[in-house]
Design an enzyme around this catalytic site. Structure first.
Site, PDB file in Angstrom:
ATOM      1  N   LYS A 204      40.502  36.373  40.504  1.00  0.00           N
ATOM      2  CA  LYS A 204      40.713  35.624  41.742  1.00  0.00           C
ATOM      3  C   LYS A 204      40.026  34.269  41.718  1.00  0.00           C
ATOM      4  O   LYS A 204      39.150  33.988  40.893  1.00  0.00           O
ATOM      5  CB  LYS A 204      40.275  36.471  42.946  1.00  0.00           C
ATOM      6  CG  LYS A 204      41.275  37.600  43.194  1.00  0.00           C
ATOM      7  CD  LYS A 204      41.086  38.310  44.508  1.00  0.00           C
ATOM      8  CE  LYS A 204      42.249  39.291  44.731  1.00  0.00           C
ATOM      9  NZ  LYS A 204      42.056  40.133  45.923  1.00  0.00           N
ATOM     10  N   ARG A 243      40.583  47.252  41.061  1.00  0.00           N
ATOM     11  CA  ARG A 243      41.970  46.876  40.739  1.00  0.00           C
ATOM     12  C   ARG A 243      41.898  45.669  39.809  1.00  0.00           C
ATOM     13  O   ARG A 243      41.411  44.605  40.200  1.00  0.00           O
ATOM     14  CB  ARG A 243      42.726  46.528  42.018  1.00  0.00           C
ATOM     15  CG  ARG A 243      44.185  46.134  41.803  1.00  0.00           C
ATOM     16  CD  ARG A 243      44.833  45.788  43.147  1.00  0.00           C
ATOM     17  NE  ARG A 243      46.251  45.470  43.005  1.00  0.00           N
ATOM     18  CZ  ARG A 243      46.734  44.273  42.690  1.00  0.00           C
ATOM     19  NH1 ARG A 243      45.895  43.249  42.482  1.00  0.00           N
ATOM     20  NH2 ARG A 243      48.026  44.075  42.586  1.00  0.00           N
TER      21      ARG A 243
END
Length: 282
Positions: A204, A243
């Site tokens: 991210k 994840r």
């Protein structure tokens, strides 16, 4: 949880696994690397992404779910739509990963309740087109926990069982970089809500910002080592799962965290056992 993006526009690997046969092969590869779950998604939720139609999402997801589930994989489906969730569960999926936490389509809670499947409920304030405008907090940990409680209450009232729920703080969803770091540092408070916690930090933007500030390569594909570092830290704190796009690095990170925790537990037991032996001899 290994990520299989069946999309042309995901921020981390857009288009790389878009064709169904390629997505299935990638899912098998992640399983071979040690993934416990493969998370199949047909709609990008990167900042600014526009929604795809229901028909397009179904067309992307269902062939991949059917093939992987048929091969014995535990499949999660990353969707905000009740109909996609229902069709995916019918095709063999066992987990619904809803980044909207039931807010985008409240009917998804009914689908989850009736199926009895695992349900990953994420903190969410709005769709990708405008979620960055909603990243305002006075105390991000307190506010995220409060809003997660409200989301949990809503799905519980629709019949979703406590045992079905996993909570995700929604890193990057209506969060700036500093908010994400605070939530990671406060993972114990998230876990104190009483539910398993899933962390989705992989590749991210806030990791890219950290690497860029240090003069390192910061494109998404170069963020896997930083992702594995996050995995080590949150696994050591006892989260339910992570994840990730690169499974093998996080599998090794979990092994490190498990060994670390086992050693800590051993040191804690040793004085207690010694004290018990002394008392027994008195």
């Amino acid at each position: 949880m290994g990520v299989v993006n069946v999309t042309p526009d995901s921020f981390s690997d857009g288009g790389q696994w878009f064709e169904p046969d390629v997505a299935v092969a990638h899912g098998r590869h992640l399983l071979a690397q040690g993934a416990d779950i493969v998370d199949v998604g047909g709609e990008s939720t990167r900042p600014g992404a526009e929604r795809v139609s229901l028909e397009e999402e179904l067309g992307r997801v269902l062939p991949v779910v059917t093939e992987l589930a048929g091969a014995g994989a535990v499949v999660s489906v990353d969707t905000m739509r009740a109909e996609v969730a229902a069709r995916a569960l019918a095709a063999g999926a066992q987990v619904i990963n809803d980044v909207s936490g039931g807010l985008a389509d409240p009917e998804i809670a009914t689908v989850v309740a009736e199926s009895g499947c695992r349900y990953v409920l994420s903190h969410w304030r709005g769709h990708s087109e405008f979620m960055n405008d909603l990243a305002e907090y006075d105390d991000v940990i307190t506010e995220v926990c409060t809003e997660l409680r409200a989301q949990v209450e809503a799905v519980r009232s629709a019949g979703v069982g406590e045992h079905q729920l996993v909570l995700d703080p929604g890193l990057g969803f209506a969060k700036e970089g500093g908010h994400n770091w605070e939530l990671l540092a406060g993972v114990d408070e998230l876990m104190s809500l009483g539910y398993p916690v899933l962390i989705g930090a992989s590749r991210k933007r806030f990791l890219g910002e950290l690497l860029r500030a240090a003069g390192s390569e910061s494109l998404p594909a170069f963020r896997d080592r930083a992702t594995a570092a996050v995995t080590t830290l949150v696994a050591a704190r006892g989260v339910w799962g992570v994840r990730v796009h690169d499974v093998i690095g996080s599998v090794d990170a979990v092994r490190v965290a498990q060994a670390w925790r086992a050693a800590e537990n051993g040191r804690q037991r040793a004085p207690e056992e010694a004290d018990g032996a002394q008392k027994g001899s008195q």
